[in-house]
Design a protein around this motif. Structure first.
Motif, PDB file in Angstrom:
ATOM      1  N   LEU A 245       0.864  -1.330  -0.076  1.00 11.49           N
ATOM      2  CA  LEU A 245      -0.045  -0.081   0.086  1.00 11.49           C
ATOM      3  C   LEU A 245       0.881   1.227   0.096  1.00 11.49           C
ATOM      4  CD1 LEU A 245      -2.696   1.247   0.059  1.00 11.49           C
ATOM      5  CD2 LEU A 245      -2.726   0.817   2.740  1.00 11.49           C
TER       6      LEU A 245
ATOM      7  N   MET B 108       2.744  11.223 -10.332  1.00  7.46           N
ATOM      8  CA  MET B 108       2.109  12.492 -10.516  1.00  7.46           C
ATOM      9  C   MET B 108       2.947  13.820 -10.254  1.00  7.46           C
ATOM     10  SD  MET B 108      -0.679  14.069 -11.152  1.00  7.46           S
ATOM     11  CE  MET B 108      -1.645  12.716 -10.990  1.00  7.46           C
TER      12      MET B 108
ATOM     13  N   ILE C 134      -8.765   6.166 -10.736  1.00  6.99           N
ATOM     14  CA  ILE C 134      -8.028   5.773 -12.024  1.00  6.99           C
ATOM     15  C   ILE C 134      -8.491   6.696 -12.969  1.00  6.99           C
ATOM     16  CG2 ILE C 134      -9.103   3.887 -13.020  1.00  6.99           C
ATOM     17  CD1 ILE C 134      -5.457   3.960 -12.086  1.00  6.99           C
TER      18      ILE C 134
ATOM     19  N   LEU D  52      -7.386  10.340 -12.616  1.00  5.49           N
ATOM     20  CA  LEU D  52      -5.989  10.258 -12.956  1.00  5.49           C
ATOM     21  C   LEU D  52      -5.521  10.405 -14.343  1.00  5.49           C
ATOM     22  CD1 LEU D  52      -4.439   7.781 -10.101  1.00  5.49           C
ATOM     23  CD2 LEU D  52      -3.982  10.218 -10.341  1.00  5.49           C
TER      24      LEU D  52
ATOM     25  N   GLY E 154      -5.401  15.598  -8.896  1.00  3.79           N
ATOM     26  CA  GLY E 154      -4.375  14.611  -9.379  1.00  3.79           C
ATOM     27  C   GLY E 154      -3.800  13.994  -8.108  1.00  3.79           C
ATOM     28  N   LEU E 155      -3.233  14.857  -7.375  1.00  6.49           N
ATOM     29  CA  LEU E 155      -2.561  14.448  -6.123  1.00  6.49           C
ATOM     30  C   LEU E 155      -3.443  13.764  -4.977  1.00  6.49           C
ATOM     31  CD1 LEU E 155      -0.254  17.686  -5.513  1.00  6.49           C
ATOM     32  CD2 LEU E 155       0.577  15.729  -6.066  1.00  6.49           C
TER      33      LEU E 155
ATOM     34  N   SER F 233      -3.978  10.149  -6.665  1.00  8.12           N
ATOM     35  CA  SER F 233      -2.802   9.307  -6.683  1.00  8.12           C
ATOM     36  C   SER F 233      -2.745   8.906  -5.341  1.00  8.12           C
ATOM     37  CB  SER F 233      -1.617  10.125  -7.119  1.00  8.12           C
ATOM     38  OG  SER F 233      -1.450  11.239  -6.549  1.00  8.12           O
ATOM     39  N   ILE F 234      -2.933   9.510  -4.326  1.00  8.88           N
ATOM     40  CA  ILE F 234      -2.735   8.865  -3.057  1.00  8.88           C
ATOM     41  C   ILE F 234      -3.864   8.005  -2.695  1.00  8.88           C
ATOM     42  CG2 ILE F 234      -2.893   9.612  -0.557  1.00  8.88           C
ATOM     43  CD1 ILE F 234      -1.500  12.492  -1.321  1.00  8.88           C
TER      44      ILE F 234
ATOM     45  N   PHE G 173      -5.939   6.272  -4.782  1.00  8.44           N
ATOM     46  CA  PHE G 173      -6.306   5.124  -5.473  1.00  8.44           C
ATOM     47  C   PHE G 173      -5.869   3.883  -4.751  1.00  8.44           C
ATOM     48  CE2 PHE G 173      -4.357   1.825  -8.381  1.00  8.44           C
ATOM     49  CZ  PHE G 173      -5.612   1.536  -9.021  1.00  8.44           C
ATOM     50  N   PHE G 174      -4.698   3.790  -4.240  1.00  4.21           N
ATOM     51  CA  PHE G 174      -4.331   2.501  -3.556  1.00  4.21           C
ATOM     52  C   PHE G 174      -5.022   2.183  -2.119  1.00  4.21           C
ATOM     53  CE2 PHE G 174      -0.945   2.340  -6.616  1.00  4.21           C
ATOM     54  CZ  PHE G 174      -0.948   0.856  -6.919  1.00  4.21           C
ATOM     55  N   ILE G 175      -5.108   3.466  -1.409  1.00  9.20           N
ATOM     56  CA  ILE G 175      -5.878   3.465  -0.243  1.00  9.20           C
ATOM     57  C   ILE G 175      -7.256   2.904  -0.312  1.00  9.20           C
ATOM     58  CG2 ILE G 175      -7.000   4.980   1.626  1.00  9.20           C
ATOM     59  CD1 ILE G 175      -4.582   6.860   1.149  1.00  9.20           C
TER      60      ILE G 175
ATOM     61  N   PHE H  39      -6.994  -0.937  -1.367  1.00  8.75           N
ATOM     62  CA  PHE H  39      -6.550  -1.950  -0.172  1.00  8.75           C
ATOM     63  C   PHE H  39      -7.263  -1.697   1.014  1.00  8.75           C
ATOM     64  CE2 PHE H  39      -2.950  -2.244  -3.033  1.00  8.75           C
ATOM     65  CZ  PHE H  39      -2.848  -3.774  -3.146  1.00  8.75           C
TER      66      PHE H  39
ATOM     67  N   PRO I 298      -9.100  -4.840   3.102  1.00  8.18           N
ATOM     68  CA  PRO I 298      -7.978  -5.774   3.678  1.00  8.18           C
ATOM     69  C   PRO I 298      -6.914  -5.245   4.636  1.00  8.18           C
ATOM     70  CG  PRO I 298      -7.982  -5.674   1.190  1.00  8.18           C
ATOM     71  CD  PRO I 298      -8.906  -4.838   1.551  1.00  8.18           C
ATOM     72  N   VAL I 299      -6.621  -3.994   4.589  1.00  3.31           N
ATOM     73  CA  VAL I 299      -5.800  -3.412   5.702  1.00  3.31           C
ATOM     74  C   VAL I 299      -6.568  -3.292   6.924  1.00  3.31           C
ATOM     75  CG1 VAL I 299      -4.655  -1.365   6.099  1.00  3.31           C
ATOM     76  CG2 VAL I 299      -4.405  -2.261   4.223  1.00  3.31           C
TER      77      VAL I 299
ATOM     78  N   PHE J  51      -3.138   0.899  11.378  1.00  2.86           N
ATOM     79  CA  PHE J  51      -2.521   1.348  10.065  1.00  2.86           C
ATOM     80  C   PHE J  51      -3.777   1.902   9.218  1.00  2.86           C
ATOM     81  CE2 PHE J  51      -0.812   0.673   5.849  1.00  2.86           C
ATOM     82  CZ  PHE J  51       0.142   1.590   5.971  1.00  2.86           C
TER      83      PHE J  51
ATOM     84  N   ILE K 224      -3.826   5.483   7.558  1.00  5.88           N
ATOM     85  CA  ILE K 224      -3.904   6.034   6.112  1.00  5.88           C
ATOM     86  C   ILE K 224      -5.307   6.507   5.690  1.00  5.88           C
ATOM     87  CG2 ILE K 224      -2.411   3.999   4.950  1.00  5.88           C
ATOM     88  CD1 ILE K 224      -4.965   2.540   4.209  1.00  5.88           C
TER      89      ILE K 224
END
Lengths: 265, 152
Positions: A9, A20, B56, B59, B91-92, B95-96, B98-100, B103, B106-107, B114, B118
């Motif tokens: 992650l 970016m 996405i 982005l 965009g910023l 980009s931060i 997308f993965f948050i 996941f 699961p996290v 954690f 996030i």
């Protein structure tokens, strides 16, 4: 397993953020480059424009010189010769009526010769070359207002020793045009020219009590087809990297010229 | 639906308009949305798949806009400043996030602390996004209005 997901992650976020930020950096750099290119192009365009104006002014000056020389050497010589011939006529043989006609003719011829000389000197501006800018302005002012009802005075800074001759010529032509316009259109009865040199700038102020131009009128007229004189003033000012401003109140009108006194030679 | 308005805004920018694939991408996203909520996710619960798809999508929109700015020689910084700041912000943010979003469940199940950390990061990026949007609006209002006047 847990730390793996956490690691993935954080890594994912870092990669995306890095991507970016890289794109943003590329955008910023491209803008910077484009701006530099644009500024260089603008400077080039300005330089080309100045060269064109300079060429136009130079050809105008050459044409003035050619006309002045033709007037002085050819027309002036013909008129002087005519005067000689006229003076060769024996006045004793003439009756009273013919004597008066002879005197009238000689007077008109003298007047014509003087005017031709005046015009050719104005066009040629010998005084500017020989005696400098201040003297040329004083001489021109006395010439254009001589015999008229306009009361004139000058107070020119003697510390100004002149610029490159072409620049002084341009400045002189500006003053000529402004004075001609003032005399022709403003209906002034009093006119003062002052100049002051301060910190590498020459400031020339023309003050008169006529109906002069305002800044808006100058801007409007100088962009019209028929405003050739004002257009020339604008071009010459642009070339000299100077400023011209017009202002008027009910009592007086002021034209202020500011020119760098140490233009590159 | 948080991505629709930014996407429409970016599509309304003159230089982005000709990019047809972005329009098709937006239509595809709507189709994905329907399929996702009909067959996979519940509309009343947070759908990480939907949020990730939104991220996405945005982005791709903002990076396309940036790439266009890089290759377009006529692009003027002062003119595109509001759109640029808005795109930077979103965009910023995406980009931060997308993965948050991808996941997050699961996290959350494996490491609650954690997950909250996030989530906080996500909230901070949201603040950054609105600061940038605020700047974009400010620059937009500061832009000169070009009036057409008749030449005298």
């Amino acid at each position: 397993m847990t730390s793996n997901i956490n690691y993935l992650l954080v890594l994912g976020i870092a990669v995306m953020l890095g991507l970016m930020l890289s794109v943003l950096l590329a955008v910023m750099l491209s803008f910077r480059k484009k701006n530099q290119h644009r500024r260089a192009m603008e400077a080039l365009r300005q330089e080309q424009q100045n060269q064109l104006i300079e060429a136009a002014i130079r050809s105008e000056e050459e044409e003035r010189h050619r006309i002045a020389e033709t007037l002085h050497d050819e027309v002036g010589a013909i008129l002087s010769s005519a005067k000689l011939h006229l003076l060769g006529i024996k006045q004793q043989t003439l009756d009273e009526k013919d004597t008066k006609l002879h005197e009238k003719g000689a007077g008109l011829l003298n007047d014509g010769i003087k005017r031709i000389r005046g015009i050719s000197h104005n066009l040629h501006s010998n005084i500017l070359k020989e005696f400098g800018f201040n003297e040329a302005v004083i001489h021109f002012l006395s010439q254009v207002t001589g015999g008229s009802m306009i009361e004139t005075s000058t107070n020119l800074d003697e510390r100004y020793k002149g610029n490159k001759q072409e620049h002084d010529m341009s400045l002189y032509r500006i003053i000529q045009e402004l004075l001609n316009n003032t005399i022709k259109y403003a209906g002034a009865t009093s006119l003062t020219i002052t100049s002051e040199l301060f910190s590498d700038n020459l400031s020339i102020r023309i003050t008169h009590n006529g109906n002069g131009l305002s800044q808006e009128e100058f801007e409007t007229f100088s962009f019209r087809k028929e405003g050739l004189g004002l257009k020339n003033i604008r071009n010459r000012i642009l070339l000299l990297k100077g400023q011209v401003s017009f202002s008027k109140t009910q009592e007086q009108s002021v034209i202020l010229l500011k020119i760098p006194a140490n233009l590159p030679l | 639906m948080r991505s629709v308005f930014p996407a429409l805004y970016l599509l309304s920018i003159e230089s982005v308009k000709p990019m047809r694939f972005l329009r098709y991408l937006l239509y595809s996203y709507f189709i994905f949305l329907l399929i996702n909520f009909i067959f996979f996710d519940n509309i009343f619960y947070l759908s990480t798949a939907q949020h990730s798809a939104e991220s996405i999508l945005i982005l791709i929109f903002s990076i396309s806009f940036f790439l266009h700015l890089i290759i377009d020689d006529e692009a003027d910084y002062k003119t595109v400043k509001p759109a640029l700041f808005f795109s930077m912000g979103i965009g910023l943010y995406e980009s931060i996030n997308f993965f948050i979003y991808l996941f997050f469940y699961p996290v959350l199940n494996s490491d609650y602390n954690f997950a909250t950390t996030i989530y906080d990061a996500s909230q901070y990026s949201f603040i950054l996004y609105w600061v940038m949007t605020g700047l974009a609006i400010y620059f937009h209002t500061r832009q000169p209005v070009h009036k057409i006047s008749s030449a005298s």
